[in-house]
Design an enzyme around this catalytic site. Structure first.
Site, mmCIF file in Angstrom:
data_model
loop_
_atom_site.group_PDB
_atom_site.id
_atom_site.type_symbol
_atom_site.label_atom_id
_atom_site.label_comp_id
_atom_site.label_asym_id
_atom_site.label_seq_id
_atom_site.Cartn_x
_atom_site.Cartn_y
_atom_site.Cartn_z
ATOM 1 C CE LYS A 161 43.225 36.951 38.893
ATOM 2 N NZ LYS A 161 43.221 37.345 37.612
ATOM 3 C CG ASP A 188 44.936 40.665 37.238
ATOM 4 O OD1 ASP A 188 44.632 41.590 36.966
ATOM 5 O OD2 ASP A 188 44.795 39.511 36.415
ATOM 6 C CD GLU A 216 47.829 40.377 34.935
ATOM 7 O OE1 GLU A 216 47.208 39.657 33.915
ATOM 8 O OE2 GLU A 216 48.549 39.836 35.683
ATOM 9 C CG ASP A 241 45.490 39.776 30.994
ATOM 10 O OD1 ASP A 241 45.459 39.258 29.661
ATOM 11 O OD2 ASP A 241 45.109 39.031 31.783
ATOM 12 C CE LYS A 265 45.920 35.957 31.177
ATOM 13 N NZ LYS A 265 44.674 36.355 31.827
#
Length: 343
Positions: A161, A188, A216, A241, A265
């Site tokens: 992250k 991400d 991402e 995403d 997701k």
């Protein structure tokens, strides 16, 4: 026939083993909604909803009052006709995580009746899938230490992250790459970069010889033009995403040529939309990953069976159940790090 007799809701609360921090904020716990579907013949199916106000605008308090209308809608319906039931449940488009829980509970009850695992009902594409594990946002030292621990556990795909400090992110990636040689990296930003910052990040990594599998959601969820700009100027593949919550978002992003990957997701879209998104991506030659949003072992079970059933996902970010405290394991799968084996 296996007719639905009753659907019940139950709220379950879980604490994270340690604070899970991403650019938009920190999570200490998660409140999930368990869905229990009972049929007249005595078969029981389970699903889980993990609503995210940040991503989809859902709150668990809004899901609980839907128990009665859901029963009115589905009572007496046959689980074998699950695609018809999916269409009915799609009417609850404002509650995507609840859609997932209901749709999976139907498949799970059907699975119990016909003695066939859900992943085989969905096609039996793979017998096992490999998951990554995630490094939270933190100081350079904290991220490097966590990445090393994850690598030593046996995970070979590490998700990092980023998004709070561009230059610390770059330095952290350089140190992580030195300490975990042989790993594959997914990075991400959770919408935290501007398009310019995203390109500085990718150019610096490329210049330093650091390879990442994909970046991402580097920019705002609503900035598809910015996402496209980054994609066409980045040395690394770009995944959408937060920008891609359902089949319509997927179609828009594909038409705009804004992404190399779509992160599906189930909590963002429901199983029905996820099936459509897979077909759209396959048709457009867009690659796929599957992610999670705070699910317990019960919720991650849904994504494991969905992914193994279809067998089309290149990356699996299904680690939330490994990061929370649970009294009881609820999944119909085995863990052999870094693999999940559905059963």
């Amino acid at each position: 026939m296996s007719k639905i007799k009753k659907i019940s809701f139950k709220v379950n609360s879980y604490e994270y083993i340690k604070p899970f921090r991403i650019a938009p904020g920190t999570s200490l716990s998660t409140n999930n909604l368990e869905v229990i579907l009972e049929t007249e013949e005595g078969y029981v199916g389970f699903g889980e909803a993990t609503p995210s106000f940040r991503v989809t605008g859902e709150r668990i308090e809004a899901l609980i009052p839907l128990e009665s209308p859901i029963n009115e809608l589905l009572k007496g319906k046959d689980t074998k006709n699950f695609r018809r039931l999916f269409e009915l449940i799609d009417k609850f488009f404002a509650f995507p995580s609840l859609k997932t829980a209901l749709q999976y509970a139907i498949l799970d009850a059907l699975s119990e009746e016909i003695k066939l695992p859900v992943y085989q009902i969905l096609g039996g594409g793979k017998e096992e899938i490999e998951t990554d594990k995630t490094v939270s946002v933190g100081s350079i030292e904290e991220r490097v230490k966590e990445a090393e621990e994850i690598f030593k556990e046996g995970f070979r795909v590490i998700k990092i992250k980023v998004g709070l400090n561009l230059y610390e992110d770059i330095e952290a990636m350089e140190e992580i790459a030195k300490r975990t040689k042989g790993a594959t990296y997914i990075v991400d930003a959770n919408t935290a970069y501007t398009p310019k910052q995203a390109l500085i990040f990718t150019k610096e990594l490329y210049k330093r010889g650091i390879d990442i599998a994909l970046l991402e959601q580097p920019v705002s969820a609503h900035d598809l033009e910015g996402l496209k700009y980054v994609r066409f100027n980045s040395a690394f593949p770009i995944a959408g995403d937060e920008s891609i919550k359902n089949r319509y978002d997927a179609l828009r992003a594909i038409k705009m040529e804004a992404v190399d990957y779509i992160n599906i997701k189930l909590m963002k879209c429901g199983i029905s939309d996820a099936l459509s998104m897979v077909e759209l991506a396959n048709t457009a030659n867009i690659k796929l990953m599957i992610g999670c949003m705070g699910e317990s072992s019960l919720g991650i079970n849904q994504s494991i069976h969905f992914s193994a059933g279809l067998g089309v996902f290149e990356f699996h970010d299904l680690d939330s159940a490994l990061m929370i405290k649970e009294d009881k394991f609820r999944g119909k799968y085995r863990i052999k790090i870094p693999y999940y084996i559905p059963n």
